[in-house]
Design a protein around this motif. Structure first.
Motif, PDB file in Angstrom:
ATOM      1  N   VAL A  65      25.496  51.110  58.583  1.00 19.32           N
ATOM      2  CA  VAL A  65      24.403  50.545  57.785  1.00 19.32           C
ATOM      3  C   VAL A  65      24.796  50.285  56.329  1.00 19.32           C
ATOM      4  CG1 VAL A  65      22.553  51.464  59.245  1.00 19.32           C
ATOM      5  CG2 VAL A  65      23.425  52.848  57.338  1.00 19.32           C
ATOM      6  N   ILE A  66      26.055  50.505  55.994  1.00 21.07           N
ATOM      7  CA  ILE A  66      26.525  50.269  54.628  1.00 21.07           C
ATOM      8  C   ILE A  66      27.173  48.891  54.563  1.00 21.07           C
ATOM      9  CG2 ILE A  66      28.166  51.001  52.851  1.00 21.07           C
ATOM     10  CD1 ILE A  66      27.898  53.829  53.926  1.00 21.07           C
ATOM     11  N   PRO A  67      26.715  48.029  53.660  1.00 18.01           N
ATOM     12  CA  PRO A  67      27.404  46.748  53.477  1.00 18.01           C
ATOM     13  C   PRO A  67      28.839  47.018  53.001  1.00 18.01           C
ATOM     14  CG  PRO A  67      25.285  46.757  52.334  1.00 18.01           C
ATOM     15  CD  PRO A  67      25.562  48.170  52.781  1.00 18.01           C
ATOM     16  N   ALA A  68      29.792  46.330  53.579  1.00 18.18           N
ATOM     17  CA  ALA A  68      31.195  46.561  53.223  1.00 18.18           C
ATOM     18  C   ALA A  68      31.433  46.361  51.729  1.00 18.18           C
ATOM     19  CB  ALA A  68      32.101  45.652  54.039  1.00 18.18           C
ATOM     20  N   GLN A  69      30.808  45.372  51.137  1.00 13.33           N
ATOM     21  CA  GLN A  69      31.002  45.139  49.707  1.00 13.33           C
ATOM     22  C   GLN A  69      30.453  46.289  48.871  1.00 13.33           C
ATOM     23  OE1 GLN A  69      29.577  41.005  49.146  1.00 13.33           O
ATOM     24  NE2 GLN A  69      31.612  40.704  48.257  1.00 13.33           N
ATOM     25  N   GLY A  70      29.553  47.059  49.429  1.00 15.74           N
ATOM     26  CA  GLY A  70      28.956  48.173  48.702  1.00 15.74           C
ATOM     27  C   GLY A  70      29.907  49.320  48.422  1.00 15.74           C
ATOM     28  N   VAL A  71      31.070  49.336  49.065  1.00 13.85           N
ATOM     29  CA  VAL A  71      32.029  50.414  48.822  1.00 13.85           C
ATOM     30  C   VAL A  71      33.230  49.951  48.006  1.00 13.85           C
ATOM     31  CG1 VAL A  71      31.315  51.753  50.829  1.00 13.85           C
ATOM     32  CG2 VAL A  71      33.200  50.114  51.043  1.00 13.85           C
ATOM     33  N   ALA A  72      33.197  48.723  47.519  1.00 20.26           N
ATOM     34  CA  ALA A  72      34.277  48.251  46.649  1.00 20.26           C
ATOM     35  C   ALA A  72      34.342  49.165  45.432  1.00 20.26           C
ATOM     36  CB  ALA A  72      34.032  46.805  46.234  1.00 20.26           C
ATOM     37  N   GLY A  73      35.532  49.616  45.101  1.00 22.60           N
ATOM     38  CA  GLY A  73      35.709  50.511  43.969  1.00 22.60           C
ATOM     39  C   GLY A  73      35.463  51.974  44.289  1.00 22.60           C
ATOM     40  N   ARG A  74      35.165  52.282  45.530  1.00 23.25           N
ATOM     41  CA  ARG A  74      34.922  53.663  45.942  1.00 23.25           C
ATOM     42  C   ARG A  74      35.980  54.060  46.962  1.00 23.25           C
ATOM     43  NH1 ARG A  74      28.700  54.180  47.191  1.00 23.25           N
ATOM     44  NH2 ARG A  74      29.129  56.344  46.677  1.00 23.25           N
ATOM     45  N   GLU A  75      36.136  55.353  47.176  1.00 22.08           N
ATOM     46  CA  GLU A  75      37.134  55.869  48.108  1.00 22.08           C
ATOM     47  C   GLU A  75      36.481  56.144  49.453  1.00 22.08           C
ATOM     48  OE1 GLU A  75      40.518  57.025  49.823  1.00 22.08           O
ATOM     49  OE2 GLU A  75      40.470  56.374  47.736  1.00 22.08           O
ATOM     50  N   VAL A  76      36.961  55.468  50.492  1.00 22.31           N
ATOM     51  CA  VAL A  76      36.461  55.662  51.850  1.00 22.31           C
ATOM     52  C   VAL A  76      37.518  56.433  52.637  1.00 22.31           C
ATOM     53  CG1 VAL A  76      35.746  54.519  53.995  1.00 22.31           C
ATOM     54  CG2 VAL A  76      35.122  53.525  51.773  1.00 22.31           C
ATOM     55  N   THR A  77      37.079  57.483  53.317  1.00 26.67           N
ATOM     56  CA  THR A  77      37.985  58.252  54.168  1.00 26.67           C
ATOM     57  C   THR A  77      37.427  58.249  55.576  1.00 26.67           C
ATOM     58  OG1 THR A  77      38.572  59.693  52.313  1.00 26.67           O
ATOM     59  CG2 THR A  77      39.131  60.478  54.527  1.00 26.67           C
ATOM     60  N   THR A  78      38.281  57.891  56.532  1.00 26.23           N
ATOM     61  CA  THR A  78      37.913  57.910  57.944  1.00 26.23           C
ATOM     62  C   THR A  78      38.611  59.099  58.610  1.00 26.23           C
ATOM     63  OG1 THR A  78      39.772  56.559  58.714  1.00 26.23           O
ATOM     64  CG2 THR A  78      37.787  55.375  57.950  1.00 26.23           C
ATOM     65  N   LEU A  79      38.303  59.308  59.856  1.00 28.45           N
ATOM     66  CA  LEU A  79      38.923  60.377  60.635  1.00 28.45           C
ATOM     67  C   LEU A  79      40.448  60.290  60.562  1.00 28.45           C
ATOM     68  CD1 LEU A  79      38.128  62.681  62.649  1.00 28.45           C
ATOM     69  CD2 LEU A  79      38.542  61.023  64.456  1.00 28.45           C
ATOM     70  N   GLU A  80      40.965  59.066  60.620  1.00 25.68           N
ATOM     71  CA  GLU A  80      42.415  58.868  60.597  1.00 25.68           C
ATOM     72  C   GLU A  80      43.032  59.311  59.271  1.00 25.68           C
ATOM     73  OE1 GLU A  80      40.692  55.627  63.286  1.00 25.68           O
ATOM     74  OE2 GLU A  80      40.167  56.526  61.366  1.00 25.68           O
ATOM     75  N   GLY A  81      42.265  59.262  58.210  1.00 24.61           N
ATOM     76  CA  GLY A  81      42.789  59.581  56.894  1.00 24.61           C
ATOM     77  C   GLY A  81      42.641  61.033  56.479  1.00 24.61           C
ATOM     78  N   LEU A  82      41.968  61.840  57.283  1.00 26.39           N
ATOM     79  CA  LEU A  82      41.744  63.240  56.889  1.00 26.39           C
ATOM     80  C   LEU A  82      43.032  64.012  56.612  1.00 26.39           C
ATOM     81  CD1 LEU A  82      38.753  64.508  59.043  1.00 26.39           C
ATOM     82  CD2 LEU A  82      38.787  63.984  56.601  1.00 26.39           C
ATOM     83  N   PRO A  83      44.031  63.990  57.497  1.00 23.22           N
ATOM     84  CA  PRO A  83      45.218  64.813  57.228  1.00 23.22           C
ATOM     85  C   PRO A  83      45.882  64.474  55.892  1.00 23.22           C
ATOM     86  CG  PRO A  83      45.216  64.115  59.507  1.00 23.22           C
ATOM     87  CD  PRO A  83      44.108  63.350  58.818  1.00 23.22           C
ATOM     88  N   ALA A  84      46.105  63.214  55.626  1.00 20.33           N
ATOM     89  CA  ALA A  84      46.793  62.821  54.397  1.00 20.33           C
ATOM     90  C   ALA A  84      45.928  63.030  53.162  1.00 20.33           C
ATOM     91  CB  ALA A  84      47.226  61.361  54.491  1.00 20.33           C
ATOM     92  N   ARG A  85      44.650  62.735  53.258  1.00 20.39           N
ATOM     93  CA  ARG A  85      43.764  62.818  52.098  1.00 20.39           C
ATOM     94  C   ARG A  85      43.425  64.257  51.730  1.00 20.39           C
ATOM     95  NH1 ARG A  85      43.581  59.870  48.633  1.00 20.39           N
ATOM     96  NH2 ARG A  85      41.406  60.107  48.147  1.00 20.39           N
ATOM     97  N   TYR A  86      43.543  65.160  52.667  1.00 24.81           N
ATOM     98  CA  TYR A  86      43.153  66.542  52.395  1.00 24.81           C
ATOM     99  C   TYR A  86      44.317  67.506  52.555  1.00 24.81           C
ATOM    100  CZ  TYR A  86      38.412  64.896  52.012  1.00 24.81           C
ATOM    101  OH  TYR A  86      37.286  64.243  51.592  1.00 24.81           O
ATOM    102  N   GLY A  87      45.528  67.029  52.311  1.00 27.08           N
ATOM    103  CA  GLY A  87      46.673  67.912  52.203  1.00 27.08           C
ATOM    104  C   GLY A  87      47.335  68.378  53.482  1.00 27.08           C
ATOM    105  N   ALA A  88      46.918  67.886  54.626  1.00 22.64           N
ATOM    106  CA  ALA A  88      47.526  68.357  55.873  1.00 22.64           C
ATOM    107  C   ALA A  88      48.761  67.545  56.250  1.00 22.64           C
ATOM    108  CB  ALA A  88      46.502  68.312  57.009  1.00 22.64           C
TER     109      ALA A  88
END
Length: 166
Positions: A65-88
């Motif tokens: 329900v989030i417009p894609a343009q609404g996250v421009a300039g913000r950090e999006v983390t998906t399931l795939e990004g958890l290990p790298a983004r949180y130090g694992a």
């Protein structure tokens, strides 16, 4: 003639995407269709089931329900990004490991949302009681009835994350 682009930061990587394509797209559609990230699932399309949950600036959000343009300039983390983004690194994030340890999935469709909501919860509250866990996950639907295992997984994840921080 150049095509106007908007950049989205997803899992620590800046991705230029055509602005026109983003104008009417949901974040979920961009993640799955343009960036080939299949962790977030399409469930209800109304933001009610939680299958599409991602983190936007560390806060759990429903990507359908989030417009894609609404996250421009913000950090999006998906399931795939958890290990790298949180130090694992290349291993599993402690929440992902806890869900494996607790065998907290049957069909796995809700798993993305459950994991992402758990990460958001444990970032805010590293030692939640069972009532807090149930409240946090109450809006994420699981039709396979693995609720007991999911609660155990969240409790285990809290322990793993506290150990990691110590």
């Amino acid at each position: 003639m150049s095509i106007a682009t908007t950049t989205l930061t997803v899992n620590g990587h800046t991705r230029p995407l055509p602005t026109q394509a983003l104008a009417s797209a949901t974040l979920l559609n961009v993640l799955r269709n343009d960036l080939q990230l299949n962790g977030p699932k399409y469930g209800c399309g109304l933001g009610q089931c939680g299958a599409c949950t991602v983190l936007v600036d560390g806060v759990a959000a429903r990507a359908c329900v989030i417009p894609a343009q609404g996250v421009a300039g913000r950090e999006v983390t998906t399931l795939e990004g958890l290990p790298a983004r949180y130090g694992a690194g290349t291993g599993l994030h402690p929440v992902q490991q806890a869900f494996v340890d607790a065998q907290a999935a049957q069909c796995g469709y809700c798993l993305n949302g459950m994991v992402m909501m758990t990460v958001a919860l444990l970032e805010r509250n590293p030692d939640p009681d069972e009532a807090a866990i149930r409240r946090e996950l109450s809006a994420n639907l699981c039709r396979c009835a693995t609720h007991v295992e999911i609660i155990r997984a969240v409790q285990r994840a809290a322990v793993l994350m506290r150990e990691e921080r110590a």
